[in-house]
Write a protein that holds these residues in place. Structure first.
Motif, PDB file in Angstrom:
ATOM      1  N   ARG A 178       0.125 -13.661 -12.110  1.00  0.00           N
ATOM      2  CA  ARG A 178       0.012 -14.423 -10.865  1.00  0.00           C
ATOM      3  C   ARG A 178      -0.496 -13.488  -9.791  1.00  0.00           C
ATOM      4  O   ARG A 178      -0.043 -12.349  -9.717  1.00  0.00           O
ATOM      5  CB  ARG A 178       1.390 -14.968 -10.455  1.00  0.00           C
ATOM      6  CG  ARG A 178       1.816 -16.071 -11.361  1.00  0.00           C
ATOM      7  CD  ARG A 178       3.195 -16.571 -11.061  1.00  0.00           C
ATOM      8  NE  ARG A 178       3.520 -17.585 -12.041  1.00  0.00           N
ATOM      9  CZ  ARG A 178       4.695 -18.137 -12.176  1.00  0.00           C
ATOM     10  NH1 ARG A 178       5.684 -17.769 -11.398  1.00  0.00           N
ATOM     11  NH2 ARG A 178       4.900 -19.056 -13.091  1.00  0.00           N
ATOM     12  N   PHE A 179      -1.416 -14.004  -8.999  1.00  0.00           N
ATOM     13  CA  PHE A 179      -1.995 -13.138  -7.967  1.00  0.00           C
ATOM     14  C   PHE A 179      -1.918 -13.855  -6.618  1.00  0.00           C
ATOM     15  O   PHE A 179      -2.281 -15.033  -6.528  1.00  0.00           O
ATOM     16  CB  PHE A 179      -3.447 -12.806  -8.338  1.00  0.00           C
ATOM     17  CG  PHE A 179      -3.952 -11.621  -7.588  1.00  0.00           C
ATOM     18  CD1 PHE A 179      -3.693 -10.336  -8.045  1.00  0.00           C
ATOM     19  CD2 PHE A 179      -4.648 -11.773  -6.406  1.00  0.00           C
ATOM     20  CE1 PHE A 179      -4.120  -9.229  -7.339  1.00  0.00           C
ATOM     21  CE2 PHE A 179      -5.077 -10.673  -5.688  1.00  0.00           C
ATOM     22  CZ  PHE A 179      -4.819  -9.394  -6.169  1.00  0.00           C
ATOM     23  N   PRO A 180      -1.446 -13.163  -5.566  1.00  0.00           N
ATOM     24  CA  PRO A 180      -1.312 -13.831  -4.263  1.00  0.00           C
ATOM     25  C   PRO A 180      -2.631 -14.473  -3.804  1.00  0.00           C
ATOM     26  O   PRO A 180      -3.685 -13.831  -3.879  1.00  0.00           O
ATOM     27  CB  PRO A 180      -0.920 -12.689  -3.320  1.00  0.00           C
ATOM     28  CG  PRO A 180      -0.350 -11.633  -4.203  1.00  0.00           C
ATOM     29  CD  PRO A 180      -1.048 -11.751  -5.517  1.00  0.00           C
ATOM     30  N   ILE A 181      -2.581 -15.721  -3.371  1.00  0.00           N
ATOM     31  CA  ILE A 181      -3.806 -16.446  -2.970  1.00  0.00           C
ATOM     32  C   ILE A 181      -4.557 -15.678  -1.886  1.00  0.00           C
ATOM     33  O   ILE A 181      -5.772 -15.575  -1.920  1.00  0.00           O
ATOM     34  CB  ILE A 181      -3.487 -17.851  -2.413  1.00  0.00           C
ATOM     35  CG1 ILE A 181      -2.751 -18.684  -3.438  1.00  0.00           C
ATOM     36  CG2 ILE A 181      -4.764 -18.567  -1.986  1.00  0.00           C
ATOM     37  CD1 ILE A 181      -2.399 -20.072  -2.942  1.00  0.00           C
ATOM     38  N   PHE A 182      -3.832 -15.147  -0.918  1.00  0.00           N
ATOM     39  CA  PHE A 182      -4.504 -14.455   0.185  1.00  0.00           C
ATOM     40  C   PHE A 182      -4.652 -12.965  -0.066  1.00  0.00           C
ATOM     41  O   PHE A 182      -4.978 -12.200   0.827  1.00  0.00           O
ATOM     42  CB  PHE A 182      -3.776 -14.730   1.507  1.00  0.00           C
ATOM     43  CG  PHE A 182      -3.702 -16.196   1.817  1.00  0.00           C
ATOM     44  CD1 PHE A 182      -4.848 -16.978   1.713  1.00  0.00           C
ATOM     45  CD2 PHE A 182      -2.524 -16.798   2.175  1.00  0.00           C
ATOM     46  CE1 PHE A 182      -4.802 -18.338   1.970  1.00  0.00           C
ATOM     47  CE2 PHE A 182      -2.463 -18.158   2.437  1.00  0.00           C
ATOM     48  CZ  PHE A 182      -3.606 -18.930   2.331  1.00  0.00           C
ATOM     49  N   GLY A 183      -4.383 -12.547  -1.291  1.00  0.00           N
ATOM     50  CA  GLY A 183      -4.622 -11.158  -1.661  1.00  0.00           C
ATOM     51  C   GLY A 183      -3.456 -10.232  -1.376  1.00  0.00           C
ATOM     52  O   GLY A 183      -2.420 -10.642  -0.841  1.00  0.00           O
ATOM     53  N   ILE A 184      -3.657  -8.995  -1.752  1.00  0.00           N
ATOM     54  CA  ILE A 184      -2.640  -7.964  -1.514  1.00  0.00           C
ATOM     55  C   ILE A 184      -3.179  -7.062  -0.410  1.00  0.00           C
ATOM     56  O   ILE A 184      -4.264  -6.486  -0.549  1.00  0.00           O
ATOM     57  CB  ILE A 184      -2.388  -7.128  -2.791  1.00  0.00           C
ATOM     58  CG1 ILE A 184      -1.957  -8.028  -3.956  1.00  0.00           C
ATOM     59  CG2 ILE A 184      -1.358  -6.049  -2.540  1.00  0.00           C
ATOM     60  CD1 ILE A 184      -1.861  -7.313  -5.296  1.00  0.00           C
ATOM     61  N   ASP A 185      -2.436  -6.972   0.662  1.00  0.00           N
ATOM     62  CA  ASP A 185      -2.888  -6.185   1.808  1.00  0.00           C
ATOM     63  C   ASP A 185      -2.326  -4.766   1.700  1.00  0.00           C
ATOM     64  O   ASP A 185      -1.135  -4.549   1.872  1.00  0.00           O
ATOM     65  CB  ASP A 185      -2.390  -6.870   3.098  1.00  0.00           C
ATOM     66  CG  ASP A 185      -3.014  -6.256   4.333  1.00  0.00           C
ATOM     67  OD1 ASP A 185      -3.709  -5.232   4.186  1.00  0.00           O
ATOM     68  OD2 ASP A 185      -2.811  -6.801   5.431  1.00  0.00           O
ATOM     69  N   LEU A 186      -3.215  -3.809   1.399  1.00  0.00           N
ATOM     70  CA  LEU A 186      -2.757  -2.424   1.247  1.00  0.00           C
ATOM     71  C   LEU A 186      -2.916  -1.712   2.599  1.00  0.00           C
ATOM     72  O   LEU A 186      -3.777  -0.868   2.778  1.00  0.00           O
ATOM     73  CB  LEU A 186      -3.572  -1.723   0.158  1.00  0.00           C
ATOM     74  CG  LEU A 186      -3.506  -2.393  -1.221  1.00  0.00           C
ATOM     75  CD1 LEU A 186      -4.542  -1.829  -2.152  1.00  0.00           C
ATOM     76  CD2 LEU A 186      -2.119  -2.234  -1.816  1.00  0.00           C
ATOM     77  N   ASN A 187      -2.074  -2.105   3.562  1.00  0.00           N
ATOM     78  CA  ASN A 187      -2.236  -1.546   4.908  1.00  0.00           C
ATOM     79  C   ASN A 187      -1.445  -0.264   5.135  1.00  0.00           C
ATOM     80  O   ASN A 187      -1.490   0.303   6.208  1.00  0.00           O
ATOM     81  CB  ASN A 187      -1.931  -2.590   5.989  1.00  0.00           C
ATOM     82  CG  ASN A 187      -0.567  -3.178   5.809  1.00  0.00           C
ATOM     83  OD1 ASN A 187       0.169  -2.751   4.921  1.00  0.00           O
ATOM     84  ND2 ASN A 187      -0.194  -4.135   6.638  1.00  0.00           N
ATOM     85  N   THR A 188      -0.735   0.172   4.108  1.00  0.00           N
ATOM     86  CA  THR A 188      -0.113   1.506   4.165  1.00  0.00           C
ATOM     87  C   THR A 188      -0.355   2.166   2.815  1.00  0.00           C
ATOM     88  O   THR A 188      -0.661   1.476   1.842  1.00  0.00           O
ATOM     89  CB  THR A 188       1.423   1.428   4.374  1.00  0.00           C
ATOM     90  OG1 THR A 188       1.955   0.524   3.404  1.00  0.00           O
ATOM     91  CG2 THR A 188       1.797   0.966   5.760  1.00  0.00           C
ATOM     92  N   SER A 189      -0.217   3.475   2.748  1.00  0.00           N
ATOM     93  CA  SER A 189      -0.478   4.105   1.445  1.00  0.00           C
ATOM     94  C   SER A 189       0.594   3.659   0.450  1.00  0.00           C
ATOM     95  O   SER A 189       1.758   3.465   0.799  1.00  0.00           O
ATOM     96  CB  SER A 189      -0.547   5.619   1.570  1.00  0.00           C
ATOM     97  OG  SER A 189       0.637   6.086   2.135  1.00  0.00           O
TER      98      SER A 189
END
Ligand SMILES: Nc1nc2c(ncn2[C@@H]2O[C@H](COP(=O)(O)OP(=O)(O)OP(=O)(O)O)[C@@H](O)[C@H]2O)c(=O)[nH]1
Length: 548
Positions: free
Chosen positions: A310-321
């Protein structure tokens, strides 16, 4: 949860020379495992809906439905049906959410535009399939055929992603990442080696989104463009994609994740036969009985896969390391070797199970800069000159339009013991940028995360107040700007200073900004006039935006 088959693990991978296998489960262990499986109440619960695939909805996207309507809200999701009517939450969403506008524009054009800076990539990823279990029997000098000793296949490798500091472009990413398959099992109870994982390292600020196969989308969109005159952006907003989704929780009716499906065998299938073929075995009652029980094991495997895929519809936000790499595609499970099928009745199991298939999917990697403030203005307003004056960034400056071809970020420090902040400079916006004129609005992604926007106007222009309206419109309208902290900078105040008309231009802008509660400051970036006041106001805007 998978009810794992019995196995003594201590001696895995070590070759047993001329001794009876002692690592294999005994018939009694297998009997117990199989009897537990037969108690399962799951069989038959799952419908065939896992065979449904995601795709472009042709019926919705006929050319007559294309209009000159304003761009659809990104991320628009229309729920078509929900469980219990369907196994998954069936949704439709515009194609623009699952493809890249920049990719569909001419590739060459974009390369020259970007000067090597890459902020969006479409990447094919594949996790490894599990290795097959093996059919083998122990042999030595005294025995032609001993107990089954076929090992299990190794699990396929997975695809992981992690955000790391120190990277600032997606240019170095490959176009394809393929994790290796698990190896097949072997005689002497040897399990196959696990497939190697792959790790994709990306800059902090990257969003990973699931997307459709770019080549297919390109062909489809090209065809649609031949049939009607709509712009590419309009097409991407009008064409709908059908998706099978799940909620965050089991009974959730709100779609949060896209369900991905593997092309693995059906429950109770995936057998590998040796000596006697499938037809022979299917006629035997003892095999049918065993197959029914193993169906339950397969069911659990499939359920575990469906949970993982399953993959998040709005994506994965990698805003921190990322501390721990995130798995985006899981490898397939290895198949069972024949030693698991030795029972009191089945003394010579001449069959094993295939490994489960891996997954192949496309992902869109989108880099969204992380800056406290975003600097926006029409071309030539002097944004780069400002950034050059106030920060350590050295963007290109020129008296021609669109000198800035890619975003640059500068760090501004107002002194020891004072907080510093970052500012992103993006290519100039023009009227119609949202309809892909000039450099388009693709670059706005680099200021999307910033809660403070600095709008730069040039007092050299005849009607800077009209320029301000263009900016407001192209940035998404006054409502969108109300969600941000805004500072308006009237640059090039050194030009025509004595002319009363210049003062009038500034006053008109100031009175409009006052009605909106926006701060405004006149400067000359070229001559370095009023820069201290500008810095003070920018620092305040950055701090206020952090609090917002
Ligand atoms: N007279 C005067 N000229 C300025 C001032 N600020 C910038 N310029 C000039 O205006 C031109 C454009 O400046 P840039 O900083 O490249 O403008 P930009 O907004 O980054 O332009 P794009 O890259 O097209 O988005 C250059 O020739 C600058 O020297 C100013 O305060 N006064």
């Amino acid at each position: 949860m998978i009810r794992y088959c019995p196995r003594v693990t201590a001696q895995r991978f070590c070759r047993l020379k001329s001794t009876t296998p002692d690592n294999a489960p005994r018939a009694s262990d297998n009997e117990e495992w199989l009897s537990r499986l037969s108690g399962s109440e799951h069989i038959g619960d799952r419908t065939n809906s896992n065979k449904l695939k995601h795709g472009i909805d042709l019926k919705e996207s006929n050319s007559s439905s294309l209009s000159n309507s304003p761009a659809r809200l990104n991320h628009e999701i229309k729920i078509i049906s929900t469980p219990p009517d369907t196994s998954y939450i069936h949704v439709k969403s515009p194609l623009s959410n699952f493809t890249s506008m920049s990719y569909l524009q001419s590739k060459k054009h974009r390369q020259t535009q970007l000067n090597g800076f890459v902020d969006i990539r479409m990447i094919k990823c594949r996790s490894g399939s599990g290795g097959n279990g093996v059919v083998s029997f122990f042999r030595d000098a005294g025995r032609a055929i001993g107990p089954p000793d076929g090992g299990d296949g190794g699990d396929g490798g997975s695809v992981y992603v992690q955000a790391v500091e120190g990277m600032n472009s997606l240019a170095k990413l490959r176009t394809t990442y393929i994790a290796s398959d698990g190896e097949n099992g072997a005689s002497d109870q040897l399990d196959g080696a696990r497939g190697k994982d792959v790790l994709i390292s990306v800059p902090v600020g990257t969003i990973v989104k699931w997307c459709l196969e770019p080549k297919v989308v390109r062909q489809y969109v090209d065809k649609m463009q031949q049939e009607n005159s709509a712009s590419l952006r309009q097409l991407l907003n009008e064409i709908m994609v059908s998706l099978q989704c799940t909620g965050r929780f089991a009974m959730d009716q709100k779609p949060s994740h896209i369900q991905l499906f593997r092309d693995s065998y059906e429950d109770g299938e995936g057998w590998l036969f040796k000596g006697k073929d499938r037809e022979y075995h299917m006629q035997k009652e003892w095999f049918q009985e065993l197959r029914e029980k193993v169906k339950s094991y397969d069911y659990d495997l499939t359920e575990t896969e469906l949970q993982a895929d399953r993959f998040p519809i709005f994506g994965i936000d990698l805003n921190t390391s990322t501390q721990k790499p995130i798995c985006i595609l899981k490898g397939g499970k290895g198949g069972l070797g024949n030693m698991h099928f030795l029972t009191n009745l089945i003394r010579n199991p001449r069959f094993a199970k295939c490994g489960r298939r891996g997954l192949e999917q496309y992902f869109m990697f989108e880099l969204k800069s992380l800056a406290d403030l975003g600097l926006v203005g029409l071309p030539n307003a002097g944004k780069s000159t400002i950034l050059n004056q106030i920060s350590n960034a050295r963007p290109r400056i020129g008296h021609w339009q669109f000198t800035t071809t890619h975003p640059s970020i500068g760090t501004i420090s107002l002194g020891i013991n004072k907080p510093s902040f970052t500012v992103a400079d993006i290519p100039g916006l023009i009227r119609g940028a949202s309809l892909d004129k000039g450099m388009g609005i693709e670059f706005l992604r680099h200021i999307e995360r910033s809660n403070g926007w600095v709008l730069v106007l040039s007092l050299e222009n005849m009607h800077p107040e009209a320029d301000l309206q263009i900016l407001i419109e192209e940035l998404g309208g006054i409502k969108r700007l109300q969600t941000k902290k805004i500072l308006v900078v009237c640059n090039k105040a050194d030009i025509d200073v004595e002319n009363p008309n210049s003062k009038r231009k500034y006053d008109t802008i100031k009175s409009f900004c006052d009605t909106q509660g926006w701060d405004v400051v006149p400067i000359s970036a070229l001559k370095g006039e009023n820069i201290d006041l500008l810095l003070e106001k920018m620092a305040k805007c950055a701090m206020d935006s952090k609090k917002a």
